[in-house]
Design an enzyme around this catalytic site. Sequence first.
Site, PDB file in Angstrom:
ATOM      1  N   HIS A   1     -11.510   8.211   0.171  1.00  0.00           N
ATOM      2  CA  HIS A   1     -10.898   9.412   0.762  1.00  0.00           C
ATOM      3  C   HIS A   1     -11.694  10.652   0.359  1.00  0.00           C
ATOM      4  O   HIS A   1     -11.959  11.524   1.185  1.00  0.00           O
ATOM      5  CB  HIS A   1      -9.453   9.577   0.269  1.00  0.00           C
TER       6      HIS A   1
ATOM      7  N   LYS B   1       4.810   1.132   5.929  1.00  0.00           N
ATOM      8  CA  LYS B   1       4.388   0.962   4.534  1.00  0.00           C
ATOM      9  C   LYS B   1       5.459   1.459   3.593  1.00  0.00           C
ATOM     10  O   LYS B   1       6.170   2.414   3.910  1.00  0.00           O
ATOM     11  CB  LYS B   1       3.124   1.792   4.268  1.00  0.00           C
TER      12      LYS B   1
ATOM     13  N   ARG C   1     -13.775   2.330   8.306  1.00  0.00           N
ATOM     14  CA  ARG C   1     -14.465   1.591   7.242  1.00  0.00           C
ATOM     15  C   ARG C   1     -15.167   0.363   7.763  1.00  0.00           C
ATOM     16  O   ARG C   1     -16.252   0.034   7.345  1.00  0.00           O
ATOM     17  CB  ARG C   1     -13.451   1.166   6.166  1.00  0.00           C
TER      18      ARG C   1
ATOM     19  N   SER D   1      -6.161   1.624  -0.568  1.00  0.00           N
ATOM     20  CA  SER D   1      -5.154   1.939  -1.581  1.00  0.00           C
ATOM     21  C   SER D   1      -4.456   0.670  -2.060  1.00  0.00           C
ATOM     22  O   SER D   1      -4.137   0.532  -3.247  1.00  0.00           O
ATOM     23  CB  SER D   1      -4.137   2.934  -1.029  1.00  0.00           C
TER      24      SER D   1
HETATM   25  N1  COA Z   1     -11.882   5.041   2.078  1.00  0.00           N
HETATM   26  C1  COA Z   1     -11.076   4.184   1.450  1.00  0.00           C
HETATM   27  N2  COA Z   1      -9.892   3.810   1.918  1.00  0.00           N
HETATM   28  C2  COA Z   1      -9.512   4.354   3.081  1.00  0.00           C
HETATM   29  C3  COA Z   1     -10.286   5.244   3.791  1.00  0.00           C
HETATM   30  C4  COA Z   1     -11.533   5.595   3.233  1.00  0.00           C
HETATM   31  N3  COA Z   1     -12.358   6.425   3.844  1.00  0.00           N
HETATM   32  N4  COA Z   1      -9.648   5.582   4.906  1.00  0.00           N
HETATM   33  C5  COA Z   1      -8.515   4.898   4.900  1.00  0.00           C
HETATM   34  N5  COA Z   1      -8.433   4.152   3.806  1.00  0.00           N
HETATM   35  C6  COA Z   1      -7.407   3.200   3.476  1.00  0.00           C
HETATM   36  C7  COA Z   1      -6.205   3.774   2.868  1.00  0.00           C
HETATM   37  O1  COA Z   1      -6.324   3.713   1.462  1.00  0.00           O
HETATM   38  C8  COA Z   1      -5.119   2.875   3.406  1.00  0.00           C
HETATM   39  O2  COA Z   1      -5.038   1.718   2.592  1.00  0.00           O
HETATM   40  P1  COA Z   1      -3.686   0.863   2.496  1.00  0.00           P
HETATM   41  O3  COA Z   1      -3.388   0.376   3.878  1.00  0.00           O
HETATM   42  O4  COA Z   1      -4.069  -0.218   1.577  1.00  0.00           O
HETATM   43  O5  COA Z   1      -2.621   1.783   1.964  1.00  0.00           O
HETATM   44  C9  COA Z   1      -5.637   2.436   4.770  1.00  0.00           C
HETATM   45  O6  COA Z   1      -7.000   2.637   4.707  1.00  0.00           O
HETATM   46  C10 COA Z   1      -5.209   3.229   5.960  1.00  0.00           C
HETATM   47  O7  COA Z   1      -4.228   4.050   5.646  1.00  0.00           O
HETATM   48  P2  COA Z   1      -4.156   5.626   5.834  1.00  0.00           P
HETATM   49  O8  COA Z   1      -5.478   6.261   6.016  1.00  0.00           O
HETATM   50  O9  COA Z   1      -3.292   6.139   4.774  1.00  0.00           O
HETATM   51  O10 COA Z   1      -3.522   5.714   7.232  1.00  0.00           O
HETATM   52  P3  COA Z   1      -2.321   4.970   7.863  1.00  0.00           P
HETATM   53  O11 COA Z   1      -2.931   4.038   8.800  1.00  0.00           O
HETATM   54  O12 COA Z   1      -1.356   4.441   6.892  1.00  0.00           O
HETATM   55  O13 COA Z   1      -1.685   6.177   8.644  1.00  0.00           O
HETATM   56  C11 COA Z   1      -0.686   8.321   8.921  1.00  0.00           C
HETATM   57  C12 COA Z   1      -1.087   7.223   7.952  1.00  0.00           C
HETATM   58  C13 COA Z   1       0.235   9.240   8.169  1.00  0.00           C
HETATM   59  C14 COA Z   1      -1.904   9.100   9.392  1.00  0.00           C
HETATM   60  C15 COA Z   1      -0.026   7.711  10.162  1.00  0.00           C
HETATM   61  O14 COA Z   1       0.864   6.687   9.812  1.00  0.00           O
HETATM   62  C16 COA Z   1       0.712   8.759  10.949  1.00  0.00           C
HETATM   63  O15 COA Z   1       0.107   9.554  11.655  1.00  0.00           O
HETATM   64  N6  COA Z   1       2.060   8.757  10.781  1.00  0.00           N
HETATM   65  C17 COA Z   1       2.933   9.694  11.445  1.00  0.00           C
HETATM   66  C18 COA Z   1       3.496   9.093  12.740  1.00  0.00           C
HETATM   67  C19 COA Z   1       2.482   9.266  13.820  1.00  0.00           C
HETATM   68  O16 COA Z   1       2.215  10.384  14.261  1.00  0.00           O
HETATM   69  N7  COA Z   1       1.874   8.169  14.236  1.00  0.00           N
HETATM   70  C20 COA Z   1       0.794   8.203  15.171  1.00  0.00           C
HETATM   71  C21 COA Z   1       1.283   8.337  16.557  1.00  0.00           C
HETATM   72  S1  COA Z   1       1.291   6.835  17.351  1.00  0.00           S
END
Ligand code: COA
Length: 162
Positions: free
Chosen positions: A17, A41, A91, A128
């Site tokens: 991140h 989650k 990724r 994560s």
């Molecule tokens: N390096 C390392 N890890 C990374 C990364 C990077 N560059 N980018 C993402 N990740 C990992 C995260 O650690 C996370 O790991 P985990 O699944 O083990 O927890 C995973 O990749 C992806 O998660 P994250 O980036 O947190 O995104 P998400 O897919 O859980 O989405 C929101 C989070 C909040 C952006 C998303 O759920 C959201 O927008 N929610 C609101 C409702 C909405 O508007 N939805 C979209 C409309 S359809």
Amino acid sequence: MKLALFPGTFNPPTLGHLDMIERAHKLCDKLYIGIGENINKSNELFSIQERIEMIQKITAHLKNVEVISFNGLVVDCMKKNNIHFLIRGLRAFSDYEYEFQMAIANRKLSGYETLFLMSSQNYSHISSSLIRQIGYFGHTLKDFVPESIEKTVLSRLSSKKQ
Ligand code: COA
């Protein structure tokens, strides 16, 4: 002024991140880091306030970065804060399908575009949930999370085991 949002759950924030944030903040005038909720989650481990504090700590050297949290849809958070576009990291190929769906859904909902940055090779294996597993067994997280939050993350994770 171009304002961007890098949203995620950041539970906990990782070196991957931070790499994204350090590259993304150069592409806009202001970068918001948005802690949102993924309804699929668990929200356990770190509270929103704890995540805000950890991200503030690891981005303290970046002057155009601000950490916010939001409930509900990411596009509503963008409207509320007059943010112009989204930034997400890719990724591996396995991220593509999910990210593609989210980007299209967000554009349909609001017209907002998503800009994708490829994750650096050094961090493309990190997530994560991987960190949660490694830390749970008390192993060092130095290759996974920024040094300034390693102790905090490790002590929370290893306390879960007792
Ligand atoms: N390096 C390392 N890890 C990374 C990364 C990077 N560059 N980018 C993402 N990740 C990992 C995260 O650690 C996370 O790991 P985990 O699944 O083990 O927890 C995973 O990749 C992806 O998660 P994250 O980036 O947190 O995104 P998400 O897919 O859980 O989405 C929101 C989070 C909040 C952006 C998303 O759920 C959201 O927008 N929610 C609101 C409702 C909405 O508007 N939805 C979209 C409309 S359809």
